[in-house]
Design a protein around this motif. Structure first.
Motif, PDB file in Angstrom:
ATOM      1  N   GLU A 205      16.753 -58.761  45.510  1.00  0.00           N
ATOM      2  CA  GLU A 205      17.925 -57.947  45.206  1.00  0.00           C
ATOM      3  C   GLU A 205      18.460 -57.339  46.498  1.00  0.00           C
ATOM      4  N   VAL A 206      19.557 -57.858  46.969  1.00  0.00           N
ATOM      5  CA  VAL A 206      20.176 -57.382  48.203  1.00  0.00           C
ATOM      6  C   VAL A 206      21.673 -57.238  47.971  1.00  0.00           C
ATOM      7  N   THR A 207      22.300 -56.475  48.832  1.00  0.00           N
ATOM      8  CA  THR A 207      23.753 -56.339  48.785  1.00  0.00           C
ATOM      9  C   THR A 207      24.393 -57.519  49.504  1.00  0.00           C
ATOM     10  N   VAL A 208      25.206 -58.245  48.784  1.00  0.00           N
ATOM     11  CA  VAL A 208      25.883 -59.412  49.356  1.00  0.00           C
ATOM     12  C   VAL A 208      27.384 -59.223  49.195  1.00  0.00           C
ATOM     13  N   ARG A 209      28.057 -59.096  50.312  1.00  0.00           N
ATOM     14  CA  ARG A 209      29.520 -58.970  50.315  1.00  0.00           C
ATOM     15  C   ARG A 209      30.193 -60.314  50.573  1.00  0.00           C
ATOM     16  N   SER A 210      29.440 -61.203  51.240  1.00  0.00           N
ATOM     17  CA  SER A 210      29.975 -62.532  51.537  1.00  0.00           C
ATOM     18  C   SER A 210      28.846 -63.542  51.464  1.00  0.00           C
ATOM     19  N   ALA A 211      29.154 -64.727  50.931  1.00  0.00           N
ATOM     20  CA  ALA A 211      28.147 -65.784  50.808  1.00  0.00           C
ATOM     21  C   ALA A 211      28.839 -67.129  50.925  1.00  0.00           C
ATOM     22  N   ILE A 212      28.097 -68.100  51.422  1.00  0.00           N
ATOM     23  CA  ILE A 212      28.609 -69.464  51.498  1.00  0.00           C
ATOM     24  C   ILE A 212      27.557 -70.425  50.983  1.00  0.00           C
ATOM     25  N   ASP A 213      28.014 -71.422  50.236  1.00  0.00           N
ATOM     26  CA  ASP A 213      27.159 -72.490  49.745  1.00  0.00           C
ATOM     27  C   ASP A 213      27.483 -73.728  50.570  1.00  0.00           C
ATOM     28  N   LEU A 214      26.596 -74.062  51.496  1.00  0.00           N
ATOM     29  CA  LEU A 214      26.806 -75.201  52.384  1.00  0.00           C
ATOM     30  C   LEU A 214      26.370 -76.486  51.683  1.00  0.00           C
ATOM     31  N   GLY A 215      27.318 -77.398  51.503  1.00  0.00           N
ATOM     32  CA  GLY A 215      27.039 -78.605  50.742  1.00  0.00           C
ATOM     33  C   GLY A 215      27.078 -78.322  49.262  1.00  0.00           C
ATOM     34  N   CYS A 216      28.154 -77.697  48.817  1.00  0.00           N
ATOM     35  CA  CYS A 216      28.231 -77.180  47.445  1.00  0.00           C
ATOM     36  C   CYS A 216      28.355 -78.268  46.393  1.00  0.00           C
ATOM     37  N   GLY A 217      28.761 -79.484  46.792  1.00  0.00           N
ATOM     38  CA  GLY A 217      28.905 -80.558  45.811  1.00  0.00           C
ATOM     39  C   GLY A 217      29.908 -80.205  44.739  1.00  0.00           C
ATOM     40  N   THR A 218      29.520 -80.404  43.487  1.00  0.00           N
ATOM     41  CA  THR A 218      30.428 -80.121  42.377  1.00  0.00           C
ATOM     42  C   THR A 218      30.448 -78.644  41.988  1.00  0.00           C
ATOM     43  N   GLY A 219      29.701 -77.826  42.702  1.00  0.00           N
ATOM     44  CA  GLY A 219      29.852 -76.378  42.582  1.00  0.00           C
ATOM     45  C   GLY A 219      29.070 -75.687  41.497  1.00  0.00           C
ATOM     46  N   TYR A 220      28.144 -76.383  40.822  1.00  0.00           N
ATOM     47  CA  TYR A 220      27.461 -75.713  39.720  1.00  0.00           C
ATOM     48  C   TYR A 220      26.567 -74.575  40.202  1.00  0.00           C
TER      49      TYR A 220
ATOM     50  N   THR B 177      27.159 -72.934  43.124  1.00  0.00           N
ATOM     51  CA  THR B 177      28.089 -71.960  43.699  1.00  0.00           C
ATOM     52  C   THR B 177      28.563 -70.986  42.630  1.00  0.00           C
ATOM     53  N   ARG B 178      28.814 -71.503  41.439  1.00  0.00           N
ATOM     54  CA  ARG B 178      29.250 -70.628  40.354  1.00  0.00           C
ATOM     55  C   ARG B 178      28.133 -69.674  39.929  1.00  0.00           C
ATOM     56  N   GLN B 179      26.885 -70.089  40.096  1.00  0.00           N
ATOM     57  CA  GLN B 179      25.788 -69.177  39.797  1.00  0.00           C
ATOM     58  C   GLN B 179      25.678 -68.083  40.855  1.00  0.00           C
ATOM     59  N   LEU B 180      26.071 -68.394  42.085  1.00  0.00           N
ATOM     60  CA  LEU B 180      26.132 -67.354  43.116  1.00  0.00           C
ATOM     61  C   LEU B 180      27.155 -66.289  42.732  1.00  0.00           C
ATOM     62  N   VAL B 181      28.273 -66.738  42.172  1.00  0.00           N
ATOM     63  CA  VAL B 181      29.304 -65.783  41.720  1.00  0.00           C
ATOM     64  C   VAL B 181      28.745 -64.872  40.640  1.00  0.00           C
ATOM     65  N   ASN B 182      28.001 -65.445  39.699  1.00  0.00           N
ATOM     66  CA  ASN B 182      27.421 -64.631  38.625  1.00  0.00           C
ATOM     67  C   ASN B 182      26.382 -63.658  39.159  1.00  0.00           C
ATOM     68  N   ARG B 183      25.637 -64.083  40.164  1.00  0.00           N
ATOM     69  CA  ARG B 183      24.564 -63.245  40.707  1.00  0.00           C
ATOM     70  C   ARG B 183      25.118 -62.113  41.579  1.00  0.00           C
ATOM     71  N   PHE B 184      26.149 -62.413  42.353  1.00  0.00           N
ATOM     72  CA  PHE B 184      26.656 -61.428  43.315  1.00  0.00           C
ATOM     73  C   PHE B 184      28.119 -61.105  42.986  1.00  0.00           C
ATOM     74  N   ALA B 185      28.290 -60.312  41.966  1.00  0.00           N
ATOM     75  CA  ALA B 185      29.626 -59.929  41.504  1.00  0.00           C
ATOM     76  C   ALA B 185      30.354 -59.168  42.605  1.00  0.00           C
ATOM     77  N   GLY B 186      31.593 -59.529  42.847  1.00  0.00           N
ATOM     78  CA  GLY B 186      32.400 -58.840  43.838  1.00  0.00           C
ATOM     79  C   GLY B 186      32.313 -59.419  45.232  1.00  0.00           C
ATOM     80  N   ALA B 187      31.339 -60.304  45.465  1.00  0.00           N
ATOM     81  CA  ALA B 187      31.207 -60.896  46.797  1.00  0.00           C
ATOM     82  C   ALA B 187      32.237 -62.002  47.001  1.00  0.00           C
TER      83      ALA B 187
ATOM     84  N   ALA C 182      38.043 -78.097  39.740  1.00  0.00           N
ATOM     85  CA  ALA C 182      38.630 -78.300  38.412  1.00  0.00           C
ATOM     86  C   ALA C 182      38.178 -77.241  37.417  1.00  0.00           C
ATOM     87  N   VAL C 183      37.078 -76.571  37.726  1.00  0.00           N
ATOM     88  CA  VAL C 183      36.601 -75.474  36.879  1.00  0.00           C
ATOM     89  C   VAL C 183      37.140 -74.161  37.445  1.00  0.00           C
ATOM     90  N   PRO C 184      37.951 -73.419  36.683  1.00  0.00           N
ATOM     91  CA  PRO C 184      38.533 -72.175  37.206  1.00  0.00           C
ATOM     92  C   PRO C 184      37.455 -71.196  37.658  1.00  0.00           C
TER      93      PRO C 184
END
Length: 265
Positions: free
Chosen positions: A39-54, A56-66, A83-85
């Protein structure tokens, strides 16, 4: 994303649908890596080699507001991801060329960095992009001593494919855990490295071939003309059937080893 050597243009075209045929199995190590992040404060994150983004979307759920970036070199993968909003900032670029405008709190990469060479330089470069107190979280396949990869390498050295496939396959990028610790420790507060062995249960007539056709086989096929590619694939298919025979109930067991790296910068 993963950017293996290709034909004359140097680029392999990825097939998002083929890659996601075993999505849950491919996603599981990434979820395990994500769950290992404290559990850390994350203001910015990058998924290197994100592929189809599944993931990456979990990163969004985990770190709201980042501010979350999904970076990949393949346009087909990114098109499916976008293609997924979502509020993710999708960017097309090669991982080896990535340079952030400011330090990043979380640098995340799942099953991508093994495609890049010279991990000593690469990992030092990546932690240099991290914010103080930030995290580098990486998962890579480490299955190169398994029959699936040894057979592939052996076939590339046979006639009539040997000349065409010289230099097409490199399974030497991923280092030992102790090597990564020595690379990262001078630049990081803590370095945690572990292995995970996944007993994958696959279905279908040639499921191991299906699996590697979406990844490890790509740079090989890209170097061969269609007829030779078909012959190579058939020889590989037969070798994999012997190495990974079906169980009595019809499934095929495909053990797969992965290495995990979690470092606090």
């Amino acid at each position: 994303m993963r950017h293996p050597p290709g034909q004359e243009d140097g680029v392999v075209q990825w097939d998002p649908d083929l890659y996601e045929r075993y999505r849950l199995l491919r996603e599981r190590p990434g979820r395990d890596l994500l769950n290992a992040i404290p559990e850390v404060t994350v203001r910015s994150a990058i998924d290197l080699g994100c592929g189809t983004g599944y993931l990456t979307r979990q990163l969004v759920n985990r770190f709201a507001g980042a501010h979350i970036i999904g970076l990949d070199s393949d346009d087909a993968m990114l098109a499916k991801a976008a293609a997924v909003p979502s509020r993710i900032d999708w960017q097309q670029a090669d991982i080896g060329d990535w340079c952030p405008s400011e330090p990043v709190d979380l640098i995340f990469s799942n099953a991508a960095l093994h495609w890049l060479p010279d991990h000593t330089t690469l990992f030092r470069r990546l932690v240099g992009f991290g914010a103080p107190g930030g995290l580098l979280a990486v998962q890579m396949p480490d299955n190169f001593a398994a029959p699936s990869h040894l057979l592939l390498k052996e076939l590339t050295q046979r006639e009539p494919w040997r000349d065409s496939l010289s230099g097409a396959l490199d399974h030497s990028a991923v280092l030992a855990a102790a090597d990564y610790w020595r690379i990262l420790r001078p630049y990081c507060q803590t370095v945690d490295i572990w292995y995970g062995d996944y007993l994958q249960v696959l279905e279908g007539d040639d499921p191991v071939l299906d699996w590697v056709s979406a990844t490890a086989l790509l740079p090989v096929i890209a170097h061969l003309p269609p007829t030779q590619a078909a012959d190579f694939t058939q020889s590989y298919r037969l070798a994999l059937r012997k190495a990974y025979p079906k169980e009595k109930e019809g499934s095929t067991l495909f053990p797969f080893r992965r290495i995990f790296i979690l470092a606090r910068i």
